[in-house]
Design an enzyme around this catalytic site. Structure first.
Site, short mmCIF file in Angstrom:
data_model
loop_
_atom_site.label_atom_id
_atom_site.label_comp_id
_atom_site.label_asym_id
_atom_site.label_seq_id
_atom_site.Cartn_x
_atom_site.Cartn_y
_atom_site.Cartn_z
CE1 TYR A 746 52.66 120.56 64.83
CE2 TYR A 746 54.93 120.88 65.56
CZ TYR A 746 54.02 120.36 64.66
OH TYR A 746 54.46 119.67 63.57
CG ASP A 858 50.85 110.77 65.84
OD1 ASP A 858 51.09 109.59 66.15
OD2 ASP A 858 51.12 111.73 66.59
#
Length: 1086
Positions: A746, A858
């Site tokens: 992000y 992740d």
């Protein structure tokens, strides 16, 4: 008048009666608050509470003995009968100085309570509400005690004396705790001065008294300490090596010497597989009935907790042998003994010579002295040392380094718990109060398997963990501290395991032999003696439970969602006598159809689910509620509707028209939005196969300023709502925006300098928000604030750019960048041991994260960073999520691109869970040992990878060339098990990985120090049996993981024992001494 008088008298009598009842209640209340009322100590919730202090968090401990139960609070001991009534028999008021725990709490008789807290010790007596306490003087001028750390007291009944062992912080050297043993006359008033005392040598530190008891004229203490390894000092006149030892200390109860010269210490252990002297004792209990000592210790070499059991007969035999051996050597023969033991200066030869491992504390010097006859005259009995004719040559205070091996009862892999604070034996099971790494305190019930592995059965949280957090009553109840007071629990199948789910969590293996009765309207936990009265007895499986059941709206079948469905084989459904043939079965639901000529009417209210569990058929009834009906259409049985005269044509036409109308409306909305907001750019990330990037890769920056015009005010509002402790003043940051270093999920990343004060400045990393994802951006920061671990990237705080109003996440600076880039770089010299260190660091970080109930989602080398010391820290928490505490799963609410090459195949059906990260970890190790290759590089997309993985469990990433076979089979393939439940937890992996290293050191240590080449992509496509496939030449796949104890050698090392030229400085696995235990693996008698 008579009548009126009568009425008046009645009113007066009623008033007097009410006043009398009020006074009685008031008196009862006063007595209750004073602890004198003979009421029960049990409240309506089944919790034992402290009446004298209503704030039950003040309960600091509980003990039993002499048919009494004592509850200890900050300022009082409340004494009750140890029976079902729990009636108050007395209390002791303590002085009001602040105390947070009791280090010793023991009943010496029905009226005597001994205690030690952080600053003092005393003996109290009571009779009802009358009590008195004495204070035991612990020191005169020396040593100066700053704080008591541990203590254990023993009363010598026939002499009326008390022996006390304490460890304490010395004001002059608070970093090195010391130990003293003191003897007192038992006195319950005034100040009691010791009649004798012994202070341990100054080179013995970090002492801890575990327990103490009297037996057959001797007083015993179990203690643990860190000290110089005296045999090495004796051989070489110097040593910096310290060992952590657990020892049993014995004193003669009638010792009349002023300094307790009868003291003898022996080292104990039971680590047959890892025989190094490196064990820290944590708790111990003496089993009077069986004359055994049970000790829980942490072995620094194996990184496991061990439970060891010692027969007192063997311990006492060793003490007698030590004393008699020392008395055999006269003073005139001491020089010859020293020469015989010291030369040649080889430890392996010295340890087999009689009497060469027993040393005397003749003085407080660090130079060890071999023991000889006490007092220079005739040989004396250990209890008659006060009769020695000479005050010289007082060779007492003996310590023997020939470790006595006990029976290994149980191995407890770390970090199953942090530290064991107390232990209770319960037949073949145990209860333990334990503290964890993250301020978690629990009570555990467990037992040992036939192979000496731990079998956990039951667990619950407690408010305060300590030496006296738990106790067992005469009625076979467990009492343990909670925020409410003292919780009572029946030690029985029904008490411990009230439902089948608790049985499934460990109760099946409990030595209580519990099982589940699944009879209609009488489902319950039962014991083996009750099995005959149960028709549907289940062991190791729970009956299925129906979450909901929907009937097709044409009354031709059901869809049912069932918990515990996997336990049922060949399932069948029957609704009010109508068989419903099962047509679809998956992991948690079934679908069934009735025959075309059979219909399930609305009057049917019960459905039976039946099938095989084990070798027996079971049937379970479920109510079918009216609210559940008519909610689903059966597509398969549409032909039944045709036979009944229904025509579906018009329904199909309406459906088509409805769909087209919806599509038209959506198209209009999309067209309007694209023209109304032309500046809002939709960023589409590249497919995962192409996006093999690390957190610090530079990404797309277009459209950012336009987005700020829309969201700038929102950023300020959200920032103001953040927790104050997370906020950082932007004025304290100097951000280098000219040189961006990468991009995360992000945000875009820059280097910066952070100056929280004028005298402090540190390098940090600033991640700026990109493209308006404000909620997810701050969610990443909130997630990072939950973590505090050396192997997880540290959050400094959150700031707001003064000029652009962009939010910023600030983290610590990692000098070596991301792990993937580091291992890919052929200019970096990487040894195989370094790769193991990287894997071990990641496992520790993930173990911590999972303990906090978070999943990373992740996990990959690109998202692991390296600091200047090459310690790995897990980073990039853009996908990290909290999981459900019960299911340990996270349900994906929004679709987005995910790193599917690191994901297990079950996520397409079950969602993300704890075991998803385990699979990813296996891929991470594969990345490490290929030095950065892309997983499944020969497959273009997830569409090809998923069916290939599901087709067979043999379809897995191939073993990298040069990778040890044991690592591939025991770690990688284990992480890639098709059944998620069969995969190891990270709590297992932090033990398995060091053991693989030990295994390798056993046959080729040099390979660990050799440079590890980057694997060519050409080799990854070859079969392991292809002649061109490179192999690890020294592979010995048939060698057992751990050598038999009889073949153990001094060559066993731990992962942390790295040569000085190693690039890694991780100290994750503690160093251990190179010295082995000196006795054989089985329990020895001498």
């Amino acid at each position: 008048m008579v009548l009126g008088s009568s009425q008046s008298s009645a009113k007066e009598l009623t008033t007097q009666s009410s006043i009398f009842r009020f006074l009685v209640l008031l008196l009862c209340f006063t007595s209750a608050t004073g602890g004198q009322i003979n009421g029960k100590l049990l409240n309506g919730n089944g919790v034992f509470v402290s009446r004298d202090e209503l704030q039950n968090k003040n309960v600091l401990g509980v003990i039993t003995g002499f048919d009494l139960l004592v509850v200890a609070t900050h300022s009082r001991f409340q004494v009750f009968e140890n029976n079902e009534e729990r009636r108050t028999v007395g209390h002791v008021s303590l002085d009001m100085h602040p105390r947070t725990k009791f280090l010793e709490l023991k009943l010496f008789s029905k009226s005597e309570i001994f205690y030690c807290d952080e600053s003092s010790c005393g003996l109290c007596t009571y009779s009802g509400v009358t009590s008195s306490c004495s204070t035991f003087m612990l020191n005169g001028d020396e040593p100066k005690i700053q704080e008591i750390l541990s203590s254990s007291a023993v009363k010598i009944e026939n002499l009326g004396q008390i022996m006390l062992a304490i460890s304490f912080k010395n004001e002059e050297d608070p970093d090195n705790p010391r130990t003293m043993i003191l003897r007192y006359n038992a006195q319950d008033t005034g100040t009691v001065i010791p009649t004798a005392y012994h202070a341990d040598s100054s080179f013995i530190h970090n002492n801890h008294a575990l327990t103490g008891f009297e037996r057959e004229g001797f007083v015993y203490f179990v203690m643990t300490a860190s000290q110089i390894f005296e045999p090495e000092v004796f051989l070489h006149d110097q040593s910096n090596n310290k060992v952590t030892v657990t020892k049993v200390i014995r004193f003669c109860a009638t010792d009349q010497t002023a300094d307790l010269a009868s003291k003898i210490s022996i080292l104990v252990g039971c680590d047959q597989e890892f025989r190094n002297i490196s064990s820290r004792g944590e708790t111990a209990v003496y089993d009077h009935a069986n004359d055994l000592i049970n000790i829980v210790m942490f072995n620094h070499t194996s990184m496991n907790h061990l439970m060891c059991r010692f027969k007192m007969a063997n311990i006492e035999k060793r003490f007698k042998t030590i004393w008699s051996t020392c008395q055999e050597t006269s003073f005139s023969g001491s020089t010859a003994k020293t020469t015989r033991c010291k030369y040649p200066q080889i430890f392996d030869q010295m340890k087999v010579k009689k009497g060469c491992l027993t040393y005397s504390r003749l003085d407080d010097e660090s130079s060890p002295t071999l023991c000889v006859r006490y007092g220079r005259g005739d040989a004396l009995d250990n209890c008659q040392l006060h009769t020695a004719k000479s005050n010289s040559y007082r060779y007492g205070w003996l310590e023997d380094y020939n470790v006595l091996q006990g029976e290994l009862m149980m191995r407890i892999p770390y970090p199953f718990f942090g530290i064991a604070e107390s232990l209770i034996t319960d037949g073949k099971s145990y209860f333990a109060a334990v503290s964890g790494e993250f301020d978690m305190s629990d009570v555990l019930r467990f037992s040992a398997s036939e192979s000496a592995d731990i079998r956990p059965h039951w667990r619950t949280n407690i408010s305060v963990v300590g030496k006296f957090s738990i106790t067992k009553t005469k009625e076979n109840q467990l009492l343990y501290t909670t925020v409410e007071g003292l919780q009572s629990l029946d030690i029985s199948c029904k008490g411990l395991y009230p439902n089948c789910q608790t049985l499934r969590q460990g109760g099946w293996e409990d030595p209580l032999e519990c099982s589940w009765c699944a009879d209609d309207n009488a489902q319950r936990t039962i014991t083996s003696s009750e099995v005959s009265s149960c028709k549907n007895n289940l062991k190791h499986e729970c009956p299925p439970s129906m979450r909901w059941i929907h009937k097709y709206n044409n009354n031709s079948g059901f869809t049912a969602v069932v918990d515990g469905f996997r336990a049922l084989k060949n399932p069948k459904l029957n609704a009010c006598g109508t068989n419903c043939v099962v047509t679809v079965v998956d992991s948690s639901s079934i679908q069934c159809d009735t025959n075309p000529d059979e219909v399930i009417g609305d009057s049917c209210k019960q459905v039976f689910l039946s099938g095989m569990i084990g070798d027996k058929n079971y049937s379970f009834p479920f109510d079918y509620q009216q609210a559940d009906r008519g909610t689903q259409t059966d597509v398969k049985n549409s032909q039944v509707d045709d036979k009944k005269g229904s025509s579906p044509g018009w329904k199909i036409a309406i459906a088509i028209i409805s769909v087209m109308t919806i599509i038209l409306i959506v198209a209009i909305i999309v067209y309007y939005m694209r023209n109304r907001f032309p500046r809002i750019k939709t960023h589409v990330r590249p497919p995962i196969g192409q996006r093999i990037e690390n957190e610090y890769d530079m990404g797309h920056m277009a459209g950012r300023q336009a987005q700020l015009a829309i969201n700038g005010d929102n950023y300020v509002k959200v920032f103001r709502s953040m927790r104050p402790d997370l906020k950082v003043d932007f004025k304290n940051l100097r951000v280098d925006k000219l040189d961006p270093i990468g991009q995360g999920h992000y945000g875009v990343v820059y280097k910066a300098m952070y100056s929280p004060s004028k005298s402090l400045e540190e390098k940090v990393v600033c991640k700026y928000l990109k493209e308006g994802k404000i909620s997810e951006f701050y969610e990443e920061a909130r997630t990072m604030s939950e973590f505090d671990h050396p192997n997880i990237l540290k959050l400094i705080g959150v700031a707001l750019d003064d000029s652009s109003h962009l939010p910023i996440i600030i983290t610590e600076y990692m000098a070596k960048g991301d792990l993937k880039s580091f291992i890919e770089n052929v200019e970096n010299t990487i040894k195989m041991r370094d790769l193991f260190e990287f894997a071990f660091d990641i496992a520790k970080g993930m173990n911590y994260m999972h303990s906090k109930k978070f999943i990373h989602r992740d996990l990959a080398c690109r998202n692991c960073l390296l600091d200047e010391h090459l310690r790995v820290k897990i980073a990039d928490f853009g996908l990290c999520r909290k999981v459900d505490i019960e299911t340990e799963l996270y349900v994906q609410m929004h679709e987005r691109d995910l790193p599917v090459r690191w994901f297990p195949p079950e996520i397409s059906e079950q969602g993300f869970g704890i075991t998803s990260d385990i699979w990813s970890f296996g891929v991470v190790i594969w990345e490490l040992f290929t030095r950065g290759s892309t997983p499944y590089s020969n497959m273009a997309s997830w569409i090809l990878i998923l069916p290939w993985l599901k087709e067979s469990e043999t379809n897995r990433l191939r073993k990298p060339p040069y990778c040890p076979e044991k690592l591939y089979t025991d770690v990688m393939l284990a992480c890639w098990k098709a059944n998620p439940a069969e995969r190891p937890q990270f709590s297992d992996l932090v033990t398995i990985i060091p053991n693989v290293v030990k295994y390798m050191e056993g046959y080729d240590r040099s390979q660990l120090q050799a440079g590890y080449e980057r694997v060519s992509s050409r080799f990854l496509s070859l079969s392991r049996h292809d002649p061109a496939f490179p192999i690890y030449q020294n592979e010995m796949p048939n060698t057992p993981l751990l050598a038999n104890c009889q073949n153990d050698t001094n060559d066993s090392k731990t992962l942390a024992e790295l040569p000085s030229d190693s690039p890694s400085t991780s100290t994750a696995i503690p160093q251990s001494t190179p010295y082995q235990l000196l006795s054989e693996c089985s329990e020895t008698s001498v």
